[in-house]
Write an enzyme that holds these catalytic residues in place. Structure first.
Site, PDB file in Angstrom:
ATOM      1  N   CYS A 506       1.437  -1.146   0.113  1.00  0.00           N
ATOM      2  CA  CYS A 506       0.001   0.130  -0.102  1.00  0.00           C
ATOM      3  C   CYS A 506       0.448   1.584   0.065  1.00  0.00           C
ATOM      4  O   CYS A 506       2.257   1.831  -1.123  1.00  0.00           O
ATOM      5  CB  CYS A 506      -1.104  -0.085   1.005  1.00  0.00           C
ATOM      6  SG  CYS A 506      -2.306   0.763   0.941  1.00  0.00           S
ATOM      7  N   ILE A 507       0.673   2.134   0.968  1.00  0.00           N
ATOM      8  CA  ILE A 507       1.298   3.303   1.016  1.00  0.00           C
ATOM      9  C   ILE A 507       2.641   2.690   1.305  1.00  0.00           C
ATOM     10  O   ILE A 507       3.921   3.749   0.601  1.00  0.00           O
ATOM     11  CB  ILE A 507       1.325   4.436   2.290  1.00  0.00           C
ATOM     12  CG1 ILE A 507       1.464   5.630   1.418  1.00  0.00           C
ATOM     13  CG2 ILE A 507       1.079   3.694   3.623  1.00  0.00           C
ATOM     14  CD1 ILE A 507       1.007   6.241   2.772  1.00  0.00           C
TER      15      ILE A 507
END
Length: 768
Positions: A506-507
């Site tokens: 993800c991030i």
């Protein structure tokens, strides 16, 4: 008390008139809702019971002489002004508890009250069909009136009351003691409600000063919508009138159908229209009563008529641009979901049935759940999605054996113990997102990606991020990139290797792309391969986040982090939840607060609720530089003195996206990979969503996947058409890809420099 001693005011009045001064007024006999037998009511206490009732007597006289009422009587039903209402309410609550106590002191009263409570409890069959189904309403009312008259006559004559038909003595029935126990339970519930109400008020008072900028769209959106409606009214008045006439027509037609069925004595719900019957089922209306009970069916259909009218009115507005159009549609959908009849007790058959079955206990438990959530979130209302007491990180989740081998201000580094005699030479370090905790990859042994990788012969390291407090206000994206470099150096030092494999989720995958760009520009080739899990690197299409990441909301975030130093976890959780409001907000709220249910013991939802704060500066770096300005693909994102782009990502890479992911849409994940400079690229598309598509162990054989290493010069649709679909988890495919890039087998490595067992200390820090 209302559920055990329901008496109409008219009958009470008659009983009062029949009582002479100094004599006890008797209560009229009450008929059970679902019984044909007459139920005896205990004698009413004398209205003069002591001289305590002087005020009540004076009030009674005032009622008997309406022509002499003073002007102050207009202040309220009881003639009390606003200042006295609080005292009156307190007195009434105390009287209720006193009445319950007296019932418990009288075994006869307690037993009869308990009997009547059982007699009036409706069943699902009673609600759905009704004992009077097929009879005209006026006939039903007439019969009820006749039965009431007979009951009053018999009671006045002193005839003994037969036992209620629904009450049967059971082998373990304690008789009078059972009524005393029931009365004691009512007293306990009243005390619980009073205590919980005080706690709720105290909990809500802890809420920080609200920030309107992050609570909803700014005034610009409302002004745009109002301007568009005024324009349509001016230029196309017939269109506006047509909208209203259509809505009125649908509403009146719906009412006429229901009224016609009632007049004809059909106490059943009318048939659904063909277009409604063919519509996609709505699980909010899964209770059969929504289709069979006239009242609930009427409410459901009117809600759908209202929703359709709102959607049509919003769709007809000519908004200034695509962004305003999408935001208006989103806001309209939120209002429609919020006003669903299932969200209100009086129009939710599931909640009403549960309240009747539990004699109101479910509502008290629901209030307890509400108070708990408010207190846990310091005044903010964030619905608990999972039972927080069902799991313990390091106890029954996050249990893969390992050691903390480094602890710094921003992260802990965990090395997992080998489970094979030999391991691949090149280690693997996993960077999880710092929006949540790393144990999403190590929930239970049977669905732990970390344990599975260890079993495949990899030396696995995982970073556990610090849950930041306001002291991290100036921690930015470059600090996280520096942490990537520091952690990778420590991993290579511990394993004696010059290269390693890296995974970002993800991030953390977005940050990994920036880190790889820095290493490329520095000429550092330490990374042998990189894996991106549900990672966005091209934000040209913000998808569902488009609604939020607009100037008004971004400015609200800026004010929030400036005031608090962090972007709080509760605000992040609330924002993410409203992307799926029915599943993550209203549905859980109904089950928890109206049904009184304990949240489910679901490990994935438990993790979802264990979110973390974000440092203030990092939040703005990410939103401004990466999301809104989208600098990483082409223009360049500056970090640690380097301006990097996706073209700087040249290492062999594998990217895994999820088909129904609403946070990182797979086509946008694919778009970022297509722009990376690597020649060796593999893209995997897993079925399911952002979490379930990743936590997809081979043993379940639940979700399949597409895979392909070409077609990046066209678009995502062309790639998918050329990709190969395989049944089951993507883990084995990635395992083969990773093994081919992990070197020869060497003796297993044991963690050294023990700073504590996995999962470490930072993972236990909860957001405050």
């Amino acid at each position: 008390m209302a559920s055990t001693t329901r008496v109409s005011r008219r009958n009470v009045g008659r009983a009062d008139k029949a009582a002479k001064p100094g004599e006890a007024a008797e209560k009229p006999q009450v008929k059970s809702d679902n019984s044909t037998a007459k139920a005896e009511k205990p004698p009413r206490r004398s209205a003069e019971k002591g001289d305590k009732a002087t005020g009540a007597s004076q009030s009674s006289k005032a009622v008997k002489q309406p022509s002499k009422r003073s002007p102050s009587s207009a202040k309220g039903k009881d003639g009390a002004g606003p200042k006295s209402r609080s005292k009156t309410a307190t007195t009434r609550a105390g009287s209720s508890r006193k009445a319950v106590a007296e019932m418990s002191a009288s075994p006869t009263r307690g037993t009869r009250a308990s009997t009547k409570a059982k007699a009036v409890a409706p069943s699902r069959a009673r609600l759905s069909t009704g004992a009077d189904e097929g009879r005209a309403p006026d006939q039903i009312a007439s019969d009820a009136s006749t039965r009431a008259s007979e009951a009053r006559t018999a009671h006045a004559a002193g005839a003994p009351n037969p036992p209620t038909a629904t009450h049967q003595e059971k082998p373990g029935d304690d008789g009078p003691d059972a009524g005393a126990k029931a009365s004691a339970g009512l007293i306990a519930n009243l005390e619980r409600i009073e205590s919980l109400s005080q706690r709720l008020i105290a909990g809500l008072a802890q809420r920080p000063t609200p920030n309107p900028g992050v609570d909803g769209p700014g005034p610009e959106l409302y002004a745009s919508a109002a301007s568009a409606w005024m324009k349509m009214l001016t230029e196309q008045p017939a269109r506006v009138i047509e909208q209203q006439v259509n809505f009125w027509g649908e509403t009146l037609k719906h009412y006429a159908k229901a009224q016609d069925a009632l007049v004809k004595g059909r106490m059943t719900a009318p048939e659904d229209d063909p277009d409604e019957a063919e519509a996609r089922p709505d699980k909010r209306f899964s209770n059969p009563l929504w289709n069979t009970h006239p009242f609930f069916n009427y409410v459901k259909k009117q809600y759908r008529i209202n929703a359709k009218a709102m959607q049509s009115a919003a769709a007809d507005l000519e908004m200034p641009d695509r962004i305003a159009r999408k935001r208006l549609d989103w806001l309209t959908g939120q209002i429609i979901d919020m006003m669903a009849p299932t969200n209100f007790l009086a129009t939710n058959p599931d909640a009403l049935e549960k309240a009747v079955q539990t004699e109101g206990e479910s509502l008290v438990r629901g209030l307890e759940n509400l108070v708990r959530d408010v207190e846990q979130n310091r005044g903010d209302l964030v619905v608990s999605l999972a039972d927080r007491d069902a799991f313990t990180v390091g106890g029954n989740i996050g249990t893969t054996e390992g050691k903390v081998v480094h602890r710094g201000p921003l992260y802990e580094l965990i090395q997992y113990a080998p489970r094979t005699e030999q391991v691949h030479a090149l280690p693997l370090v996993i960077f999880p997102p710092w929006i949540n905790k790393f144990y999403i990859l190590d929930l239970k042994p049977q669905n732990s990606l970390i344990r599975w990788l260890v079993d495949q012969g990899h030396t696995v390291f995982v970073v556990s991020w610090k849950n930041p407090d306001p002291s991290f206000a100036e921690t930015g994206m470059e600090d996280y990139v520096a942490a990537y470099l520091d952690a990778s150096e420590r991993v290579m030092e511990r394993t004696g290797q010059k290269k390693l494999n890296i995974t970002g989720y993800c991030i953390a995958g977005t940050t990994l792309a920036a880190t790889l760009g820095v290493l490329k520009q520095r000429g550092d080739d330490r990374v042998n391969s990189a894996t991106f899990l549900t990672t966005l690197t091209d934000f040209s299409d913000l998808g569902e986040f488009l609604t939020f990441l607009q100037p008004d909301f971004v400015e609200g975030i800026r004010e929030e982090v400036s005031r608090r130093g962090i972007f709080p976890a509760q605000l992040m959780s609330r924002t993410m939840s409203f992307l799926r409001a029915n599943d993550l907000v209203w549905g859980p709220a109904i089950r928890s607060y109206m049904m009184g249910e304990t949240p489910p013991a679901f490990d994935l939802l438990y993790w979802n609720g264990d979110s973390t704060n974000l440092p203030g500066r990092m939040t703005l770096d990410y939103i401004d530089g990466l999301c809104v300005q989208n600098r990483l693909p082409k223009h360049g994102f500056t970090v640690l003195g380097h301006t990097v782009t996706l073209a700087d990502v040249t290492v062999p890479l594998c990217s895994v996206a999820c088909e129904t992911d609403h946070i990182a849409p797979w086509k946008d994940c694919w778009k970022g990979v297509a722009q990376m400079g690597a020649d060796d690229k593999t893209f995997v598309l897993s079925e399911s969503g952002h979490i379930a598509g990743i936590v997809n162990p081979p043993s379940k054989k639940k979700y399949g996947h597409y895979a392909g290493d070409g077609g990046f010069s066209a678009d995502h649709a062309v790639w998918k058409d050329a990709a190969t679909f395989r049944e089951g988890s993507w883990w084995p495919l990635w395992g083969e890809w990773l093994a081919a890039r992990s070197g020869d087998m060497v003796p297993a490595r044991q963690p050294e420099d023990d700073l504590g067992d996995a999962p470490g200390e930072y993972v236990h820090e909860r957001a405050t």
